[in-house]
Design a protein around this motif. Sequence first.
Motif, PDB file in Angstrom:
ATOM      1  N   ASN A 309       0.829  -1.206   0.000  1.00  0.00           N
ATOM      2  CA  ASN A 309       0.000   0.000   0.000  1.00  0.00           C
ATOM      3  C   ASN A 309       0.865   1.259   0.000  1.00  0.00           C
ATOM      4  N   LEU A 310       1.869   1.291   0.890  1.00  0.00           N
ATOM      5  CA  LEU A 310       2.765   2.447   0.942  1.00  0.00           C
ATOM      6  C   LEU A 310       3.606   2.541  -0.321  1.00  0.00           C
ATOM      7  N   ALA A 311       4.036   1.389  -0.852  1.00  0.00           N
ATOM      8  CA  ALA A 311       4.821   1.411  -2.086  1.00  0.00           C
ATOM      9  C   ALA A 311       4.002   1.967  -3.247  1.00  0.00           C
ATOM     10  N   PHE A 312       2.722   1.622  -3.306  1.00  0.00           N
ATOM     11  CA  PHE A 312       1.865   2.163  -4.357  1.00  0.00           C
ATOM     12  C   PHE A 312       1.692   3.666  -4.192  1.00  0.00           C
ATOM     13  N   TRP A 313       1.479   4.114  -2.955  1.00  0.00           N
ATOM     14  CA  TRP A 313       1.316   5.557  -2.712  1.00  0.00           C
ATOM     15  C   TRP A 313       2.580   6.321  -3.126  1.00  0.00           C
ATOM     16  N   GLU A 314       3.756   5.792  -2.798  1.00  0.00           N
ATOM     17  CA  GLU A 314       5.008   6.455  -3.168  1.00  0.00           C
ATOM     18  C   GLU A 314       5.205   6.453  -4.684  1.00  0.00           C
ATOM     19  N   SER A 315       4.810   5.381  -5.347  1.00  0.00           N
ATOM     20  CA  SER A 315       4.926   5.342  -6.810  1.00  0.00           C
ATOM     21  C   SER A 315       4.018   6.382  -7.459  1.00  0.00           C
ATOM     22  N   CYS A 316       2.818   6.572  -6.903  1.00  0.00           N
ATOM     23  CA  CYS A 316       1.910   7.600  -7.426  1.00  0.00           C
ATOM     24  C   CYS A 316       2.478   8.997  -7.224  1.00  0.00           C
ATOM     25  N   GLU A 317       3.134   9.232  -6.081  1.00  0.00           N
ATOM     26  CA  GLU A 317       3.771  10.524  -5.850  1.00  0.00           C
ATOM     27  C   GLU A 317       4.914  10.745  -6.834  1.00  0.00           C
ATOM     28  N   ASP A 318       5.680   9.696  -7.116  1.00  0.00           N
ATOM     29  CA  ASP A 318       6.771   9.806  -8.087  1.00  0.00           C
ATOM     30  C   ASP A 318       6.230  10.107  -9.479  1.00  0.00           C
ATOM     31  N   LEU A 319       5.102   9.484  -9.819  1.00  0.00           N
ATOM     32  CA  LEU A 319       4.484   9.763 -11.115  1.00  0.00           C
ATOM     33  C   LEU A 319       3.988  11.205 -11.177  1.00  0.00           C
ATOM     34  N   LYS A 320       3.434  11.672 -10.071  1.00  0.00           N
ATOM     35  CA  LYS A 320       2.826  12.999 -10.045  1.00  0.00           C
ATOM     36  C   LYS A 320       3.873  14.107 -10.152  1.00  0.00           C
ATOM     37  N   TRP A 321       5.025  13.911  -9.514  1.00  0.00           N
ATOM     38  CA  TRP A 321       6.018  14.982  -9.461  1.00  0.00           C
ATOM     39  C   TRP A 321       7.283  14.657 -10.250  1.00  0.00           C
ATOM     40  N   GLY A 322       7.288  13.544 -10.997  1.00  0.00           N
ATOM     41  CA  GLY A 322       8.479  13.158 -11.755  1.00  0.00           C
ATOM     42  C   GLY A 322       8.559  13.852 -13.106  1.00  0.00           C
ATOM     43  N   ALA A 323       9.522  13.410 -13.904  1.00  0.00           N
ATOM     44  CA  ALA A 323       9.747  14.005 -15.228  1.00  0.00           C
ATOM     45  C   ALA A 323       8.622  13.619 -16.184  1.00  0.00           C
ATOM     46  N   LYS A 328       4.500   8.204 -19.052  1.00  0.00           N
ATOM     47  CA  LYS A 328       3.698   7.111 -19.600  1.00  0.00           C
ATOM     48  C   LYS A 328       4.255   5.758 -19.176  1.00  0.00           C
ATOM     49  N   GLU A 329       5.594   5.618 -19.216  1.00  0.00           N
ATOM     50  CA  GLU A 329       6.200   4.351 -18.818  1.00  0.00           C
ATOM     51  C   GLU A 329       5.969   4.070 -17.342  1.00  0.00           C
ATOM     52  N   LYS A 330       6.056   5.111 -16.509  1.00  0.00           N
ATOM     53  CA  LYS A 330       5.833   4.924 -15.079  1.00  0.00           C
ATOM     54  C   LYS A 330       4.403   4.497 -14.789  1.00  0.00           C
ATOM     55  N   ALA A 331       3.447   5.105 -15.481  1.00  0.00           N
ATOM     56  CA  ALA A 331       2.040   4.745 -15.266  1.00  0.00           C
ATOM     57  C   ALA A 331       1.793   3.282 -15.629  1.00  0.00           C
ATOM     58  N   GLN A 332       2.361   2.816 -16.738  1.00  0.00           N
ATOM     59  CA  GLN A 332       2.185   1.426 -17.140  1.00  0.00           C
ATOM     60  C   GLN A 332       2.873   0.471 -16.166  1.00  0.00           C
ATOM     61  N   GLN A 333       4.055   0.871 -15.682  1.00  0.00           N
ATOM     62  CA  GLN A 333       4.771   0.026 -14.731  1.00  0.00           C
ATOM     63  C   GLN A 333       4.005  -0.094 -13.419  1.00  0.00           C
ATOM     64  N   ILE A 334       3.412   1.016 -12.954  1.00  0.00           N
ATOM     65  CA  ILE A 334       2.612   0.977 -11.722  1.00  0.00           C
ATOM     66  C   ILE A 334       1.403   0.065 -11.902  1.00  0.00           C
ATOM     67  N   TYR A 335       0.777   0.144 -13.072  1.00  0.00           N
ATOM     68  CA  TYR A 335      -0.385  -0.716 -13.326  1.00  0.00           C
ATOM     69  C   TYR A 335       0.014  -2.189 -13.294  1.00  0.00           C
ATOM     70  N   LYS A 336       1.143  -2.537 -13.939  1.00  0.00           N
ATOM     71  CA  LYS A 336       1.569  -3.934 -13.979  1.00  0.00           C
ATOM     72  C   LYS A 336       2.000  -4.443 -12.601  1.00  0.00           C
ATOM     73  N   THR A 337       2.545  -3.550 -11.781  1.00  0.00           N
ATOM     74  CA  THR A 337       3.069  -3.965 -10.479  1.00  0.00           C
ATOM     75  C   THR A 337       1.982  -4.077  -9.420  1.00  0.00           C
ATOM     76  N   PHE A 338       0.970  -3.164  -9.458  1.00  0.00           N
ATOM     77  CA  PHE A 338       0.023  -3.083  -8.346  1.00  0.00           C
ATOM     78  C   PHE A 338      -1.432  -3.366  -8.735  1.00  0.00           C
ATOM     79  N   LEU A 339      -1.841  -3.151  -9.984  1.00  0.00           N
ATOM     80  CA  LEU A 339      -3.259  -3.160 -10.321  1.00  0.00           C
ATOM     81  C   LEU A 339      -3.685  -4.285 -11.252  1.00  0.00           C
ATOM     82  N   ALA A 340      -2.782  -4.764 -12.084  1.00  0.00           N
ATOM     83  CA  ALA A 340      -3.165  -5.781 -13.061  1.00  0.00           C
ATOM     84  C   ALA A 340      -3.468  -7.111 -12.375  1.00  0.00           C
TER      85      ALA A 340
END
Length: 464
Positions: A309-323, A328-340
Amino acid sequence: MTIRNAIRDHGQRYRPRMVCLKKAEKVLLEMQDPRTGVKSQPQRLVITTIPHAITGEDIIAWLADRFQVDPQEARSFGSMLVALGYIYPLQDHKRLVIKPDASLYRFQTPYFWPTQQWPVEDTDYAIYLAKRNIRKKGILELHEQEQYNRLHKWMNHKWDFIVMQAKEQYRAAKERKKPDRVVFECQERAYWVVHRPPPGTVSGMDYGLERRIDPNADEVTGEALRDPYEHNSSQSALVSQRSVVHVVSGRRFKYLADFDDFLPGFNSVDVPTKMRVERWTFSFGELLSDPIGRDGFRLFLKKEFSSENLAFWESCEDLKWGAAATMKEKAQQIYKTFLARGAPRWINIDGKTMEITVSGLRHPHRYVLDAAQTHIYMLMKKDKYGRYIKSPVFKDTMKKAIAPEEHKFTNRRPSLSPIILRQQEEEQRAKMAASAPVDITQVMSKLSQQGKEGKEVPPRRPSK
């Protein structure tokens, strides 16, 4: 109700919805128009006649006619106005929804509108609960009783003041007419139901982690930042910087050492201070905003087998404030790691949130995972956060935390005025000149020279 300080709250919970709140207020003003708005009339509530009451079915009918939508959508919009505190129920206070029947509602006074951004303080909530405890003679609802006991224990040092304020407000309320008294009680209760909702109720004012800046402020461009320095010399700018550094390093060092997010290098310390650890108990946002606090919380979640849960929250923060290039790659990676389906670190979210998230990932952007992130944030806040504060992990961190000694500053003499300094220099030169040895021959030569220069030649008489 006592909202004493005039400091407006610019927290994160107003960031996504400030524009939405302004639009909602425009609709609310149209609804209160005497000619074209929702028709209000006095309604009887038990044995009291309430002025300017409106029914749920009238609200839904007006919204459907005004926006040309179906009744279901109008009801959803009306429920949003109730959840945000613009309309409050007179009967069922716990359920912040619009009922399509003859249930009674009233428009909230503008003083309690969310755009006023009054800080929701625990002291005000404690006074409100103490007043309700006096009025109900000790019979409060279960969640109110729990909050009352918690605040009583936490604010024991000023509980006499809180009870005194509650008694004064209760005495002043009894002097009002009964309809006015009932209306004000409903307004105040609706305000606290919105800002201190019962357990299991999603608050319309809770939007997650607070930011350190005001997101609603106007954006400052680079030109605006350069303009002030174009008119100042580099020397004055350096003097100003030295003054700031002097103040920070001298008088505020202990404060910054405790609240050490401001100083570089302090976030990398191995052992935090006690005041820093105590900040984590203020709110879940304080815990997540501190890197060391987040590490301790992660250790606790690993023992609870829910660190994803915390890892997903941190990944969303990285997506929100990252480059933006890797978004797009980060969003797909988060989906494959936590949601798929069959994801290695699958998280548990409801079907509606999953549907919104999967639909948004077709065209990913920075905030595409906000719905899922907020859902996980609320799960951690309501379940894991309270257990972490009571856990041995947190108690061990508090035990190991250091308490820096308080620095005692000596009394410094105030700096003197430049005029006084110049006078002192002249007096010092005069004293040095008076105490120096005198050469008589030089003095006599100077005096004789001055005497020759001072002699005047007598004018010649004109010849006859």
